[in-house]
Design an enzyme around this catalytic site. Structure first.
Site, PDB file in Angstrom:
ATOM      1  N   SER A  50     -40.861  15.822   2.210  1.00 10.23           N
ATOM      2  CA  SER A  50     -41.556  16.091   0.856  1.00 10.23           C
ATOM      3  C   SER A  50     -40.324  16.504  -0.035  1.00 10.23           C
ATOM      4  O   SER A  50     -39.128  16.830   0.454  1.00 10.23           O
ATOM      5  CB  SER A  50     -42.582  17.086   0.855  1.00 10.23           C
ATOM      6  OG  SER A  50     -42.242  18.326   0.869  1.00 10.23           O
ATOM      7  N   ASP A  51     -40.480  16.384  -1.571  1.00 10.23           N
ATOM      8  CA  ASP A  51     -39.479  17.099  -2.354  1.00 10.23           C
ATOM      9  C   ASP A  51     -40.035  18.421  -2.510  1.00 10.23           C
ATOM     10  O   ASP A  51     -41.035  18.821  -1.956  1.00 10.23           O
ATOM     11  CB  ASP A  51     -39.440  16.398  -3.897  1.00 10.23           C
ATOM     12  CG  ASP A  51     -38.315  16.459  -4.367  1.00 10.23           C
ATOM     13  OD1 ASP A  51     -37.567  17.396  -4.015  1.00 10.23           O
ATOM     14  OD2 ASP A  51     -37.849  15.643  -5.146  1.00 10.23           O
TER      15      ASP A  51
END
Length: 964
Positions: A273-274
């Protein structure tokens, strides 16, 4: 004295203090002689549920009982080891202060030289290993690089992070950089590169709230085409989810992460994920009611790591346990992601007794002499000669180097701290000439028209103080790009900053998350100016000031307020920067004008641009200097295409080129290096030539990039000049190989970037005007001829057929275009191809609405939260076109959702207002995900016609059928 000595001593102490790799032996997962799958199986069998869940976090705690060390995801490495985070405070950025800072990613791609970029990647991978050896808690070996988002629009605030507007070139450069980062071992990884950001991420404003409208052809031919090559080549170990939504669904729960991306390779991919983005699913996007649902959906969609909550995995573990208990997630889902994490960690050598084949790399490799030499070579290779009348300079005795960037270098958000700086002035002065340096900035004072007081720096604060204007009341103005300027105080050399409505002069540099040193100087009809604060705060919905103008209170205190209350300031010119620079230029044998952008000003993460224009002050500087001395070269140093009101006769472009910029620039200016960089994106004549909406991702409909844009650009994709000339001859094609002879007809050795494009003459669909299929950077001595070969298979000519949802190579004549840019074609060959003829559409079977041929007033949305794409129209309606359909239909059947009042679906022939064949009534379904089936009889129609579905009233159409 070696200035690196303190850092090296510290690094050595860190290496001695950090425990080495796990040394326990005897367990199968620690045996390097066993296959990877066997080792991972063994380790999986030994983990508890809590231990497994902890491995899904960005900061994976050690498991001492098994000798498993700590693992941290996410070291930035776009053009060198950039920054990481203190694991105890995710927002405490730790800059790599000795790492080699190569040219920005856009500059790396401008070399059009994959073999060189692989060497750059290898150097960055070595330095990442060196930092990891010094402190593995901060410097992890999973690298968040490269960025392969396509540069379809130069107004994107993060333009410098990407490579190109073209998917083929982007894929080739990303593959080269990723291979360098990964190393050349068949099993083990030097580092684990992750591609950013999947998918269709090119706007910063409201990036978590906007949805990229990506029709099937654009996704297959353009967006996915950039990500696929490095994954397929084993040059990346996963992708990072993007902040944005795609077709109405958050990217972090895009099922293509599993259904598409993992099909490109047989290797395990570890997708991440960011930063903070998992929280956005509930806190910003409101896509799920609880984080249990959101986190479960992420894992099931194909993301394997949560970048949340700093170094504490506790909250994530609790959420996933709750999701398991509620049946939202199964242990098989968890195991699949844990296995991916462990596979990458194993390939990094973490479970080997000796740390694997790359464990011997230590901090001594950082900023090595060989890396400095490579950096200089790369920076020169990246420079693009846009126009030329005077270069190369013939060893002038007196050189004037002028402009706001003449004696400074700037880093960017994702770069490391420059370990040293060779500025343009430094590099040119090292050539032995007598060199004069002038910044060419206007020095001004701002007098309050109402009180006569001056904007003044005092004790760190800025106030309005009585005159006359001494140095503390004088400001050097830099007009960067667009209409944004910075003001540097003449007395203390620090910048005016305006965050939170308080003005101060404590900033020695321009930067920070908010970049509060940005202002707009707005001229008024009475000759005064208003100063508007232009920091990033003003783009946030929570920023409390709808207008952001400098105000002056009765006691001289500065504040922020509406335009009506803004202080009217008289701009008094203390020193004319352009005139000063012109005076320095008059007596010189040669002049170098260094202008451009600042990587933190007017566009960066969280902030897009609306203009591409070079600031008026810099344009005036160019004009004055080139009038004063025609033997002048203008160097434009920017992170994105910039437009000039008036083009100079000689223009050399470079990105912000890293520590060796000055040496590399001098190499090119004085002819030691023949420039051969080429543009990787189209430079428009102005931002007015771009679509009005930056968030329009349908490049086919909008006519964007060189692929579809019919406008004449300022500089074309692939453009770049040389100090020599090249002749192309004898183009031919045989047995899947396109060949052309290239001859250096000039007097200097040089590199030519030979580019192969194709154009399909006839098609059922709108196809690119031309499309890059190959390129080769070749070095030729004067008079030398080389035959350049490109492999081109028939399958390379395929495009996505929306009528059958598969690639198709159509029967057509394909022009093979060989030249020096997309608009400088020197040779062409016609290639007849016997492929397919796309048959008339068969609408008797269920047809997905997203597979339209044209549309208006419609957008693509999520069919359900889990998967599928539908077409949505607002209450005002819209239409979809399905071209060339075979008709023998008597009934429309449609699957549709209408959350509000419902509406109608009209079937019309030939146009949106053509003959009406039938109308279906759509009832309200009460929810956008609640679908119903509607039907309507159709007036019999025969033959092959264009079908238009005209939707009236807010609704979502998933599929439809026109049946006999």
């Amino acid at each position: 004295m070696d200035v690196r000595a303190p850092a090296l001593v510290l690094a050595l102490l860190c290496v001695l203090a950090v425990p080495g790799p796990a040394t326990a032996v005897g367990l199968p997962f620690q045996d390097p002689g066993l296959p990877v799958d066997v080792r991972v199986d063994d380790l999986m069998s030994r983990l508890t549920v809590d231990e497994k869940l902890s491995l899904l976090h960005q900061a994976q705690a050690p498991i001492p009982r098994l000798g498993i060390p700590y693992f941290k995801t996410g070291t930035e490495a776009l053009h060198g080891v950039g920054w990481s985070n203190d694991p105890d405070d995710r927002w405490n950025l730790v800059r790599a202060d000795r790492a080699t800072v190569f040219p920005q990613a856009l500059g790396l791609a401008s070399t059009w030289n994959p073999s060189l970029i692989q060497r750059v990647g290898a150097a960055v991978g070595d330095e990442a290993r060196g930092y990891h050896a010094a402190d593995p808690d901060i410097w992890g070996l999973q690298l968040w690089a490269p960025v392969v988002n396509l540069l379809r629009d130069p107004r994107w605030g993060k333009n410098e992070e990407g490579y190109s507007e073209d998917p083929y070139l982007t894929g080739a450069i990303a593959t080269a950089y990723g291979k360098g980062l990964s190393g050349d071992h068949p099993v083990y990884l030097k580092t684990a590169p992750v591609l950013k950001h999947y998918l269709a991420y090119n706007n910063e404003k409201d990036r978590s709230l906007t949805s990229s409208n990506v029709p099937p052809r654009v996704r297959h031919e353009y967006e996915d085409a950039a990500f696929r090559p490095p994954i397929a080549a084993g040059a990346a170990t996963g992708v990072m989810g993007a902040y944005n939504m795609v077709n109405g669904r958050p990217s972090h729960v895009n099922p293509d992460l599993n259904d598409v991306v993992r099909t490109w390779t047989g290797k395990e991919l570890y997708n991440v994920s960011d930063a903070w983005a998992p929280h956005a699913l509930t806190q910003l996007q409101n896509y799920y009611a609880s984080e249990d649902e959101a986190y479960a959906a992420m894992l099931k969609a194909g993301l394997d790591s949560f970048t949340v909550d700093n170094n504490d995995a506790g909250a994530m573990v609790a959420t996933l346990k709750s999701a398991l208990a509620r049946g939202l997630l199964s242990m098989s889902d968890v195991d699949a992601s844990v296995r991916r994490a462990l596979t990458v960690r194993l390939r990094l050598g973490q479970f080997d007794p000796d740390g694997g084949p790359y464990a011997s790399i230590d901090f001594g490799v950082v900023d090595a002499p060989a890396h400095r030499a490579l950096n200089r070579h790369t920076a020169a290779s990246a420079m693009v000669l846009l126009r030329n009348s005077v270069l190369p300079f013939a060893r002038p005795a007196r050189v004037a180097v002028v402009g706001p960037l003449h004696d400074t270098l700037y880093g960017d958000w994702y770069g490391g701290a420059l370990p040293y700086q060779v500025t343009p002035l430094d590099g040119i002065r090292a050539r032995g000439a007598t060199v004069t340096g002038v910044d060419g900035l206007d020095r001004v004072a701002f007098r309050d028209a109402a009180t006569g007081r001056y904007l003044t720096a005092t004790d760190g604060l800025a106030v309005a103080a009585p005159g006359p204007p001494g140095e503390g009341s004088q400001w050097d103005v830099t007009d960067w790009t667009g209409d944004v300027s910075t003001l540097r105080n003449a007395a203390n050399g620090r910048y005016l900053s305006g965050e939170w409505g308080t003005y101060h002069t404590t900033a020695s540099e321009i930067g920070g998350w908010w970049v509060s040193q940005q202002f707009r100087l707005e001229p008024q009809s009475d000759g005064t100016h208003l100063i508007a604060y232009a920091g990033y705060d003003t783009n946030e919905a929570w920023w409390p000031y709808p207008e952001n103008y400098l105000t002056i209170a009765a006691d001289g205190t500065l504040g922020i307020g509406p335009k009506a209350a803004a202080a009217r300031l008289v701009r008094e010119l203390i020193r004319d920067g352009a005139a000063t620079a012109a005076a320095a230029a008059q007596g010189a044998d040669a002049v170098v004008v260094v202008v451009g952008s600042h990587p933190y000003v007017y566009g960066r993460e969280n902030h897009d641009r609306t203009s591409l224009a070079l600031g008026p002050g810099q344009q005036a500087l160019i004009d004055a200097v080139t009038r004063a001395n025609p033997n002048a070269a203008v160097v434009l140093e920017t992170s994105y295409p910039v437009t000039l009101a008036r083009q100079p006769d000689t223009l050399l472009w470079t990105t912000h080129g890293g520590s060796e910029t000055g040496h590399a620039l001098a190499d090119v200016l004085f002819g030691d290096r023949n420039p051969a960089g080429r543009l990787t994106q189209t430079w428009p004549r102005s931002a007015a030539d771009l679509p009005p909406d930056l968030s329009n991702y349908d490049i086919i409909a909008s006519g964007q990039t060189y692929l579809y844009d019919a406008d004449t650009p300022a500089y074309a994709f692939g453009h770049g000049l040389s100090y020599t000339r090249f002749r192309y001859s004898r183009a031919r094609v045989a047995h899947g190989v396109v060949s052309v002879d290239v001859t250096n007809t000039g007097r200097r050795a040089g590199d030519e970037v030979v580019q192969l494009y194709t154009h399909q003459r006839t098609s059922r669909d709108r196809v690119p005007r031309q499309q890059l299929r190959g390129f080769s950077r070749v070095t030729l001595a004067p008079g030398q001829t080389r035959t350049v070969h490109f492999r081109l298979s028939t399958s390379d000519l395929a495009h996505w057929d929306v009528t059958r949802s598969r690639p198709v190579v159509e029967s057509s004549v394909y022009d093979l275009l060989l030249g020096a840019s997309s608009t400088d074609i020197r040779q062409r060959v016609a290639l007849p191809v016997r492929g397919e003829t796309i048959p008339p559409r068969d609408l008797r079977q269920p047809t997905r609405a997203e597979n339209f041929d044209g549309y208006a007033g419609a957008r693509l949305v999520d069919e359900t939260k889990a998967r599928g794409t539908a077409v949505e129209v607002p209450a005002s309606g819209g239409w979809l076109k399905f071209a060339g359909a075979r008709l023998d239909a008597t009934r429309l059947t449609a699957r549709v959702a209408a959350p509000d009042a419902g509406g109608t679906i009209e079937v019309r022939l030939d146009s949106p207002t053509g003959p009406l064949a039938g109308t279906a009534t759509v009832p309200s379904t009460g929810d956008r995900y609640a679908y119903t089936t509607v039907t309507a009889p159709l007036t019999a129609a025969t033959g092959t016609r264009d079908i238009y579905l005209v939707l009236r009233g807010a609704q979502r159409l998933s599929t439809f059928t026109l049946s006999p």
